[in-house]
Design a protein around this motif. Structure first.
Motif, mmCIF file in Angstrom:
data_model
loop_
_atom_site.group_PDB
_atom_site.id
_atom_site.type_symbol
_atom_site.label_atom_id
_atom_site.label_comp_id
_atom_site.label_asym_id
_atom_site.label_seq_id
_atom_site.Cartn_x
_atom_site.Cartn_y
_atom_site.Cartn_z
ATOM 1 N N SER A 26 7.480 10.047 -6.591
ATOM 2 C CA SER A 26 7.736 9.162 -5.453
ATOM 3 C C SER A 26 7.188 7.778 -5.772
ATOM 4 C CB SER A 26 7.076 9.703 -4.177
ATOM 5 O OG SER A 26 7.588 10.979 -3.849
ATOM 6 N N ASP A 27 7.930 6.758 -5.355
ATOM 7 C CA ASP A 27 7.522 5.392 -5.642
ATOM 8 C C ASP A 27 8.101 4.461 -4.588
ATOM 9 O OD1 ASP A 27 6.533 3.108 -6.794
ATOM 10 O OD2 ASP A 27 8.049 3.001 -8.369
ATOM 11 N N ALA A 50 -0.502 2.579 -0.720
ATOM 12 C CA ALA A 50 -1.550 3.379 -0.087
ATOM 13 C C ALA A 50 -2.090 2.657 1.150
ATOM 14 C CB ALA A 50 -2.669 3.670 -1.073
ATOM 15 N N VAL A 51 -2.654 1.463 0.961
ATOM 16 C CA VAL A 51 -3.088 0.653 2.094
ATOM 17 C C VAL A 51 -1.929 -0.250 2.499
ATOM 18 C CG1 VAL A 51 -5.478 0.703 1.302
ATOM 19 C CG2 VAL A 51 -4.016 -1.223 0.685
ATOM 20 N N ILE A 52 -2.044 -0.870 3.662
ATOM 21 C CA ILE A 52 -0.989 -1.764 4.114
ATOM 22 C C ILE A 52 -0.920 -2.944 3.159
ATOM 23 C CG2 ILE A 52 -0.234 -3.264 5.985
ATOM 24 C CD1 ILE A 52 -1.595 -1.357 7.925
ATOM 25 N N GLY A 53 0.168 -3.020 2.414
ATOM 26 C CA GLY A 53 0.316 -4.061 1.399
ATOM 27 C C GLY A 53 1.704 -4.016 0.807
ATOM 28 N N THR A 54 1.890 -4.733 -0.271
ATOM 29 C CA THR A 54 3.218 -4.846 -0.895
ATOM 30 C C THR A 54 3.328 -4.085 -2.210
ATOM 31 O OG1 THR A 54 2.528 -6.905 -1.986
ATOM 32 C CG2 THR A 54 3.613 -7.086 0.172
ATOM 33 N N GLU A 55 2.215 -3.826 -2.870
ATOM 34 C CA GLU A 55 2.264 -3.129 -4.156
ATOM 35 C C GLU A 55 2.513 -1.637 -3.938
ATOM 36 O OE1 GLU A 55 -0.573 -3.016 -8.071
ATOM 37 O OE2 GLU A 55 -1.442 -2.369 -6.175
ATOM 38 N N LYS A 56 3.468 -1.054 -4.658
ATOM 39 C CA LYS A 56 3.783 0.353 -4.520
ATOM 40 C C LYS A 56 2.814 1.202 -5.330
ATOM 41 C CE LYS A 56 7.086 -1.099 -2.048
ATOM 42 N NZ LYS A 56 6.893 -1.124 -0.576
ATOM 43 N N ASP A 57 2.513 2.380 -4.791
ATOM 44 C CA ASP A 57 1.597 3.312 -5.447
ATOM 45 C C ASP A 57 2.334 4.607 -5.775
ATOM 46 O OD1 ASP A 57 -0.995 1.901 -5.430
ATOM 47 O OD2 ASP A 57 -0.719 1.933 -3.256
ATOM 48 N N LEU A 79 11.397 7.754 0.638
ATOM 49 C CA LEU A 79 10.043 7.977 1.138
ATOM 50 C C LEU A 79 9.373 6.610 1.223
ATOM 51 C CD1 LEU A 79 7.995 10.035 2.081
ATOM 52 C CD2 LEU A 79 7.203 10.279 -0.269
ATOM 53 N N THR A 80 9.547 5.965 2.383
ATOM 54 C CA THR A 80 9.077 4.598 2.575
ATOM 55 C C THR A 80 8.342 4.490 3.898
ATOM 56 O OG1 THR A 80 11.124 3.925 3.683
ATOM 57 C CG2 THR A 80 11.057 3.707 1.289
ATOM 58 N N SER A 125 10.760 -1.587 3.560
ATOM 59 C CA SER A 125 10.896 -2.711 2.643
ATOM 60 C C SER A 125 11.472 -2.286 1.298
ATOM 61 C CB SER A 125 9.528 -3.381 2.438
ATOM 62 O OG SER A 125 8.563 -2.431 2.017
ATOM 63 N N GLU A 126 11.271 -1.000 0.937
ATOM 64 C CA GLU A 126 11.808 -0.483 -0.322
ATOM 65 C C GLU A 126 13.171 0.149 -0.067
ATOM 66 O OE1 GLU A 126 11.230 0.323 -4.542
ATOM 67 O OE2 GLU A 126 10.313 -1.009 -3.076
#
Length: 621
Positions: free
Chosen positions: A228-229, A233-240, A191-192, A197-198
């Motif tokens: 899920s990981d 949430a927003v366009i970025g690199t940190e996973k939520d 689920l990416t 990128s993940e």
């Protein structure tokens, strides 16, 4: 850390597979993916609907636009969300379903958002008064616990009270059984976003249930979990990360006596990370949410009718852990006492009294609002003319007495192997402002309730093989409840707001093996709010039953251009392809499924500056 997470997901998946193989005798064919054709002749001609009049009758006698999603259809979406299922049908949009899993969902029918769409679970209204629009979060309902869904499009406040101005989503959950049944469903995959990128496994879920009966009581216990990981949430690199756990118990009478009853208890916990909205950027924010919900519905059947009671209680807590932490809690009470009586084969009457009360904690306030309604609805079923008509008196704690009505005649004719139906609907609705819209820092205690009048005209042509339905609708709101982007407060519209549009749906079955379901919706407004809602949308399903055990489904969904949340940016249209393949093993008895979503890894925007789901694969057992 990512390696261990992926290894754990894979190990859990394999272990559960072995457990399923060790207990094949407890699985029944009812739980198998070996499903009957979606659009069989019997299905098309004898399908029973309840939501349009609260009296069970054949679809051919209904003068409303109703979508019925049964258990065989829901099995095709195993491991996916309820929002994914609903998005494939005409006239309903679930906004946020293509973003990260923790995104709050907004469901819209004919331009009416969540505040105008009522959700019922097992006949009981569900609502969270701590939400801006007092809606219910569909993220809380695991699709694997649902038996069927009915979607009623058009104003239905006469039957169901305020908040049913644009439609109703009625969900029936699964019950106990007379014989033991143990079910397990496991899902894992990716689920990416479209950048992918993940890598590796980023989502895993399990559904366990046990159903049985003791003497005259059927029971079903279920447990669901999802993790899920793989997305921000927003366009970025940190996973939520997103995690959900759901536990439920349903008890019901299984005897053939005059008395019937049903009890449902559900507890859901969410742990969802999210990002900063103002400004939009990665942030280590978290939402902890829990909900306790129960309902009890006894009924007594007599010679010509039934007398029943729906009662429900719902308590919600939401803890936003961010730079500006906040907590919300709410309680919703619901009581509906009703009686249906058939005077003859042609006439039937529904009468009832309804009470509901909402309480919420907003900052340092604890506001509440209650409403008591009296209602009646009558149906007439002639040889060619059918009538569905009703009246409701709403007595609101703050806004006094409001009246709503419904008048829905339909004409039916059969000739040359075809059935023709033409219907007209005239109805009104009353929508009280939510507690948040009244008492929050963005609210206004002087708000007036919204009042709507809806007109719809439609026709249906059906045969043993297929159905074509077309509906034109127009809804006027005066006043309407809007958010003023200049004052940043909720307000009433100064002028009448109008929503217009039409829907088409075509269903067909070829040789009992190939089933099609095509849907198109057009929605426009004068003065209303269609942000994020497309003017044009199309969806299509083609299901092929190659053999009794092999099955393939191809799904397509096209979203037309629409305004972003800022009201000015025009978002480009996009189309997504999904594929589901299922196979049922005989020995050991295991059902295998593969779902490939966004097949071509389409890059698109659902919510401005938020990530959207790319190509992903889900494996189910």
């Amino acid at each position: 850390m990512r390696f261990f997470k992926n290894a754990f997901c894979a190990a859990l998946f394999i272990v559960n597979t072995v457990n399923a193989q060790n207990a094949p005798q407890l699985l029944s064919m009812q739980d198998s993916l070996e499903v009957t054709p979606l659009l069989s002749k019997e299905h098309l001609l004898n399908e029973v609907v309840v939501v349009d009049s609260r009296i069970a009758r054949k679809r051919s006698a209904s003068g409303k636009s109703v979508v019925k999603i049964d258990s065989s259809t829901l099995k095709l979406f195993q491991g996916q969300s309820l929002a994914t299922v609903l998005n494939h049908y005409a006239g309903i949009e679930v906004l946020g379903s293509q973003t990260y899993p923790g995104q709050p969902l907004t469901y819209a029918i004919r331009g009416g958002r969540s505040d105008k769409v009522l959700v019922l679970i097992d006949g009981v209204r569900v609502s969270d008064p701590s939400f801006i629009d007092s809606s219910f979060d569909l993220n809380l309902i695991p699709v694997d616990n649902i038996q069927s869904v009915e979607i009623l499009k058009g104003a239905s406040s006469t039957l169901y009270g305020s908040a049913a101005a644009a439609g109703v989503i009625s969900i029936q959950t699964k019950k106990g059984t007379a014989t033991p049944k143990l079910t397990w469903l496991g899902t894992t995959g990716t689920l990416t976003d479209a950048k992918q990128s993940e890598k590796g496994l980023t989502t895993v879920s399990d559904h366990f249930s046990y159903a049985n009966g003791i003497q005259q009581i059927g029971y079903r216990i279920h447990f669901d979990q999802q993790y899920s990981d793989g997305m921000s949430a927003v366009i970025g690199t940190e996973k939520d990360p997103f995690a959900r756990r759901n536990f439920g118990v349903r008890l019901s009478a299984v005897s053939s006596s005059a008395w019937d009853w049903d009890f449902n208890l559900s507890k859901t916990d969410l742990n969802s990370h999210y990002d900063n909205s103002y400004p939009l950027k990665d942030a280590p924010f978290r939402l902890l949410s829990d909900q306790l919900r129960w309902s009890f519905s006894p009924q007594y059947r007599y010679t010509k009718g039934r007398f029943g009671l729906h009662t429900g209680y719902q308590k919600s807590n939401r803890d936003f852990q961010s730079n500006y932490p906040s907590e919300f809690s709410a309680v919703h009470h619901f009581i509906d006492l009703f009686n249906t009586h058939r005077f003859s084969d042609k006439w039937a009457l529904l009468t009832g009294i309804n009470y509901q009360k909402a309480q919420s904690q907003i900052d340092d306030q604890n506001p509440s609002a209650s409403q008591t309604d009296l209602y009646l609805n009558s149906i007439y079923e002639g040889s060619k003319l059918h009538l569905n008509m009703g009246l409701r008196r709403n007595d609101h704690q703050t806004y006094g007495t409001q009246w709503t009505y419904n008048f829905n005649p339909s004409l039916h004719h059969s000739a040359g192997g075809l059935n023709y139906k033409f219907f007209i609907g005239l109805s009104s609705a009353f929508i009280a402002p939510s507690l948040y819209q009244l008492y929050s820092p963005y609210g206004d205690e002087s708000l007036e309730p919204a009042e709507t009048q809806t007109t719809e005209v439609g026709g249906v042509i059906s045969s043993e093989e297929g159905t074509f339905e077309g509906v034109l609708f127009k809804r006027k709101e005066n006043p309407s409840l809007l958010f003023d982007n200049t004052t940043f407060r909720y307000a009433n519209s100064n002028e009448q707001v109008t929503y217009i549009g039409f829907e088409f749906r075509y269903q067909n079955s070829f040789m009992g093996k190939i089933n099609t379901d095509l849907n198109y919706t057009y929605t426009e407004t004068e003065g209303g709010d269609l942000r994020r809602i497309p003017k044009h949308s199309f969806s299509g399903l083609i299901a092929v039953h190659w053999t009794a055990r092999w099955f393939t489904q191809l799904a397509y969904r096209q979203m037309g251009s629409r305004r972003a949340s800022d009201g000015s940016t025009l978002l480009s249209p996009y189309g997504l392809w999904n594929i589901n393949v299922a196979y049922a093993l005989e020995k050991p008895k295991i059902d295998l499924g593969i779902a490939l979503t966004n097949v071509f890894n389409k890059k698109y925007v659902e919510f401005q500056n938020y990530t959207t789901q790319g190509r992903n694969i889900l494996l189910t057992l």
